[in-house]
Design a protein around this motif. Sequence first.
Motif, PDB file in Angstrom:
ATOM      1  N   ALA A  15       0.817  -1.224   0.000  1.00 14.42           N
ATOM      2  CA  ALA A  15       0.000   0.000   0.000  1.00 14.42           C
ATOM      3  C   ALA A  15       0.845   1.267   0.000  1.00 14.42           C
ATOM      4  O   ALA A  15       0.313   2.360  -0.198  1.00 14.42           O
ATOM      5  CB  ALA A  15      -0.927  -0.006   1.226  1.00 14.42           C
ATOM      6  N   GLY A  17       5.184   3.096  -0.056  1.00  9.82           N
ATOM      7  CA  GLY A  17       6.639   3.044  -0.107  1.00  9.82           C
ATOM      8  C   GLY A  17       7.243   1.971  -1.012  1.00  9.82           C
ATOM      9  O   GLY A  17       6.922   1.861  -2.197  1.00  9.82           O
ATOM     10  N   ILE A  18       8.144   1.204  -0.416  1.00 10.78           N
ATOM     11  CA  ILE A  18       8.918   0.212  -1.178  1.00 10.78           C
ATOM     12  C   ILE A  18       8.008  -0.884  -1.738  1.00 10.78           C
ATOM     13  O   ILE A  18       8.176  -1.323  -2.879  1.00 10.78           O
ATOM     14  CB  ILE A  18      10.023  -0.387  -0.273  1.00 10.78           C
ATOM     15  N   LEU A  61      -4.386  -8.419   3.781  1.00  8.10           N
ATOM     16  CA  LEU A  61      -3.585  -9.428   4.478  1.00  8.10           C
ATOM     17  C   LEU A  61      -2.832  -8.781   5.634  1.00  8.10           C
ATOM     18  O   LEU A  61      -1.993  -7.899   5.423  1.00  8.10           O
ATOM     19  CB  LEU A  61      -2.578 -10.059   3.494  1.00  8.10           C
ATOM     20  N   ASP A  62      -3.136  -9.248   6.845  1.00  7.36           N
ATOM     21  CA  ASP A  62      -2.332  -8.867   8.010  1.00  7.36           C
ATOM     22  C   ASP A  62      -1.262  -9.946   8.140  1.00  7.36           C
ATOM     23  O   ASP A  62      -1.554 -11.095   8.492  1.00  7.36           O
ATOM     24  CB  ASP A  62      -3.220  -8.818   9.258  1.00  7.36           C
ATOM     25  N   GLY A  91       6.597  -4.045   6.791  1.00  2.77           N
ATOM     26  CA  GLY A  91       7.500  -3.820   7.918  1.00  2.77           C
ATOM     27  C   GLY A  91       7.117  -2.614   8.730  1.00  2.77           C
ATOM     28  O   GLY A  91       6.343  -1.752   8.297  1.00  2.77           O
ATOM     29  N   PRO A 186      17.894  -2.420   2.169  1.00  4.79           N
ATOM     30  CA  PRO A 186      17.877  -0.997   1.809  1.00  4.79           C
ATOM     31  C   PRO A 186      18.600  -0.147   2.841  1.00  4.79           C
ATOM     32  O   PRO A 186      18.587  -0.446   4.040  1.00  4.79           O
ATOM     33  CB  PRO A 186      16.376  -0.646   1.809  1.00  4.79           C
ATOM     34  N   ALA A 188      18.834   4.254   3.501  1.00  6.84           N
ATOM     35  CA  ALA A 188      17.783   5.256   3.763  1.00  6.84           C
ATOM     36  C   ALA A 188      16.972   5.506   2.494  1.00  6.84           C
ATOM     37  O   ALA A 188      17.481   6.057   1.514  1.00  6.84           O
ATOM     38  CB  ALA A 188      18.427   6.549   4.233  1.00  6.84           C
ATOM     39  N   ILE A 189      15.734   5.071   2.520  1.00  8.30           N
ATOM     40  CA  ILE A 189      14.838   5.215   1.370  1.00  8.30           C
ATOM     41  C   ILE A 189      13.667   6.097   1.796  1.00  8.30           C
ATOM     42  O   ILE A 189      13.012   5.817   2.809  1.00  8.30           O
ATOM     43  CB  ILE A 189      14.292   3.837   0.920  1.00  8.30           C
ATOM     44  N   ILE A 193       7.730   5.549   6.241  1.00  9.51           N
ATOM     45  CA  ILE A 193       8.255   4.868   7.442  1.00  9.51           C
ATOM     46  C   ILE A 193       9.108   5.844   8.267  1.00  9.51           C
ATOM     47  O   ILE A 193       9.202   5.719   9.489  1.00  9.51           O
ATOM     48  CB  ILE A 193       9.063   3.606   7.066  1.00  9.51           C
ATOM     49  N   LYS A 196       6.698   7.516  10.518  1.00  7.66           N
ATOM     50  CA  LYS A 196       6.089   6.545  11.449  1.00  7.66           C
ATOM     51  C   LYS A 196       7.078   6.127  12.537  1.00  7.66           C
ATOM     52  O   LYS A 196       6.691   5.878  13.673  1.00  7.66           O
ATOM     53  CB  LYS A 196       5.628   5.292  10.681  1.00  7.66           C
TER      54      LYS A 196
HETATM   55  N1  LIG Z   1      12.365   3.267   4.024  1.00  9.40           N
HETATM   56  C1  LIG Z   1      13.549   2.905   4.512  1.00  9.40           C
HETATM   57  O1  LIG Z   1      14.431   3.760   4.745  1.00  9.40           O
HETATM   58  C2  LIG Z   1      13.837   1.449   4.771  1.00  9.40           C
HETATM   59  C3  LIG Z   1      15.166   1.074   5.030  1.00  9.40           C
HETATM   60  C4  LIG Z   1      15.455  -0.267   5.272  1.00  9.40           C
HETATM   61  C5  LIG Z   1      14.451  -1.206   5.245  1.00  9.40           C
HETATM   62  N2  LIG Z   1      13.165  -0.821   5.000  1.00  9.40           N
HETATM   63  C6  LIG Z   1      12.144  -1.861   5.000  1.00  9.40           C
HETATM   64  O2  LIG Z   1      11.385  -1.778   3.812  1.00  9.40           O
HETATM   65  C7  LIG Z   1      10.086  -2.325   4.036  1.00  9.40           C
HETATM   66  C8  LIG Z   1       9.034  -1.367   3.509  1.00  9.40           C
HETATM   67  O3  LIG Z   1       9.102  -0.160   4.268  1.00  9.40           O
HETATM   68  P1  LIG Z   1       8.696   1.271   3.673  1.00  9.40           P
HETATM   69  O4  LIG Z   1       9.849   2.157   3.901  1.00  9.40           O
HETATM   70  O5  LIG Z   1       8.108   1.140   2.326  1.00  9.40           O
HETATM   71  O6  LIG Z   1       7.583   1.696   4.763  1.00  9.40           O
HETATM   72  P2  LIG Z   1       6.051   2.143   4.608  1.00  9.40           P
HETATM   73  O7  LIG Z   1       5.626   2.490   5.984  1.00  9.40           O
HETATM   74  O8  LIG Z   1       5.917   3.164   3.543  1.00  9.40           O
HETATM   75  O9  LIG Z   1       5.335   0.812   4.123  1.00  9.40           O
HETATM   76  C9  LIG Z   1       5.158  -0.304   4.962  1.00  9.40           C
HETATM   77  C10 LIG Z   1       3.869  -0.992   4.582  1.00  9.40           C
HETATM   78  O10 LIG Z   1       3.740  -2.168   5.399  1.00  9.40           O
HETATM   79  C11 LIG Z   1       2.372  -2.266   5.758  1.00  9.40           C
HETATM   80  N3  LIG Z   1       2.183  -3.074   6.935  1.00  9.40           N
HETATM   81  C12 LIG Z   1       2.517  -2.783   8.222  1.00  9.40           C
HETATM   82  N4  LIG Z   1       2.087  -3.743   9.047  1.00  9.40           N
HETATM   83  C13 LIG Z   1       1.469  -4.676   8.280  1.00  9.40           C
HETATM   84  C14 LIG Z   1       0.825  -5.914   8.551  1.00  9.40           C
HETATM   85  N5  LIG Z   1       0.698  -6.364   9.793  1.00  9.40           N
HETATM   86  N6  LIG Z   1       0.331  -6.619   7.509  1.00  9.40           N
HETATM   87  C15 LIG Z   1       0.436  -6.153   6.249  1.00  9.40           C
HETATM   88  N7  LIG Z   1       1.019  -4.988   5.928  1.00  9.40           N
HETATM   89  C16 LIG Z   1       1.536  -4.260   6.941  1.00  9.40           C
HETATM   90  C17 LIG Z   1       1.941  -0.817   5.969  1.00  9.40           C
HETATM   91  O11 LIG Z   1       0.520  -0.674   5.943  1.00  9.40           O
HETATM   92  C18 LIG Z   1       2.633  -0.127   4.826  1.00  9.40           C
HETATM   93  O12 LIG Z   1       1.825  -0.070   3.679  1.00  9.40           O
HETATM   94  C19 LIG Z   1       9.987  -2.588   5.546  1.00  9.40           C
HETATM   95  O13 LIG Z   1      10.214  -3.952   5.798  1.00  9.40           O
HETATM   96  C20 LIG Z   1      11.113  -1.734   6.106  1.00  9.40           C
HETATM   97  O14 LIG Z   1      11.575  -2.226   7.342  1.00  9.40           O
HETATM   98  C21 LIG Z   1      12.842   0.484   4.766  1.00  9.40           C
END
Ligand SMILES: NC(=O)c1ccc[n+]([C@@H]2O[C@H](COP(=O)([O-])OP(=O)(O)OC[C@H]3O[C@@H](n4cnc5c(N)ncnc54)[C@H](O)[C@@H]3O)[C@@H](O)[C@H]2O)c1
Length: 265
Positions: A15, A17-18, A61-62, A91, A186, A188-189, A193, A196
């Motif tokens: 939904a 970010g990544i 999906l949770d 995540g 990754p 810093a993207i 997050i 959050k």
């Molecule tokens: N953005 C960064 O800098 C960064 C760096 C290293 C790793 N990551 C990892 O990348 C992944 C994606 O993170 P992001 O930066 O896109 O964050 P984000 O917050 O934009 O996206 C995370 C998504 O996970 C979903 N989510 C959370 N709990 C959930 C659950 N119980 N069931 C299903 N979906 C759930 C959220 O609703 C959200 O859509 C994560 O695993 C994060 O740890 C991110």
Amino acid sequence: MGRMAGKVALVTGAASGIGRACALVLAREGARVFAADVDDDGLAGTCALAGGEPAMAAIRLDVTSEAAWAEAVGEVERRAGVLHALVNNAGLCIAAPLLETTTEVWRRQQAVNLDGVFFGTRAALPLLAQAGGAAIVNVSSVAGLTGVPGLSAYCATKGGVRLFTKAVALECAAARIGVRVNSVHPGAIETPIWAKMQSDGRLDPGSNSVEDLMAGTREAAAHATPLGFPGAPEDIAEGVLYLCSDSARFVTGAELVIDGGVFAA
Ligand SMILES: NC(=O)c1ccc[n+]([C@@H]2O[C@H](COP(=O)([O-])OP(=O)(O)OC[C@H]3O[C@@H](n4cnc5c(N)ncnc54)[C@H](O)[C@@H]3O)[C@@H](O)[C@H]2O)c1
């Protein structure tokens, strides 16, 4: 022809970010994508960007629920009959010094980041094994490779994902089921997050605006990254695409670091 033409993929955390970028890049390359998340509005946005069905379908999906995983994999099997790629990306990151890390905050991150990857991998593996060539990509972090002060609980989950990935990769290789398993790390993207992680893992920044929180992290990330700027979700999605595609047919148990050079230092 697209690099994922004729393939079916399931992406969690799609939904935002990544995860959103992974879903869109896999769809762009011809995959039929099942985009999964707990955020219905965000999922609808991702699907709309891909032009909706049949390219992309939303699944609620949770990832912390074993029952929800069984239902989601069942739905993919019913609707597509096959699964070639699972991207365990959902995540949660909550920043707190160790002595301020409550058991609830520890468990919430374990549940999403580590239990979620375990439940998803175990639930989807039988279907993946029938595909005649499939891949699992687990989204870890550079915080799964090295310690980060203030992120001990998060580091524990992401380090767990890294070694879980390697163990499952070796099991799958030994079983000759044609399933490759790799992790992506990754740096810093720029995604929500960042806001959050300073607000108990939710997009609820209290007195600070989301943009203020993002701007502060953007500046810090640019300084800390050798290339001088934070990454975009698409920078990770292109790596995930490679690992999901047949181009990576000899790659398993590997860790792909995409971090603008941070880990080279
Ligand atoms: N953005 C960064 O800098 C960064 C760096 C290293 C790793 N990551 C990892 O990348 C992944 C994606 O993170 P992001 O930066 O896109 O964050 P984000 O917050 O934009 O996206 C995370 C998504 O996970 C979903 N989510 C959370 N709990 C959930 C659950 N119980 N069931 C299903 N979906 C759930 C959220 O609703 C959200 O859509 C994560 O695993 C994060 O740890 C991110």
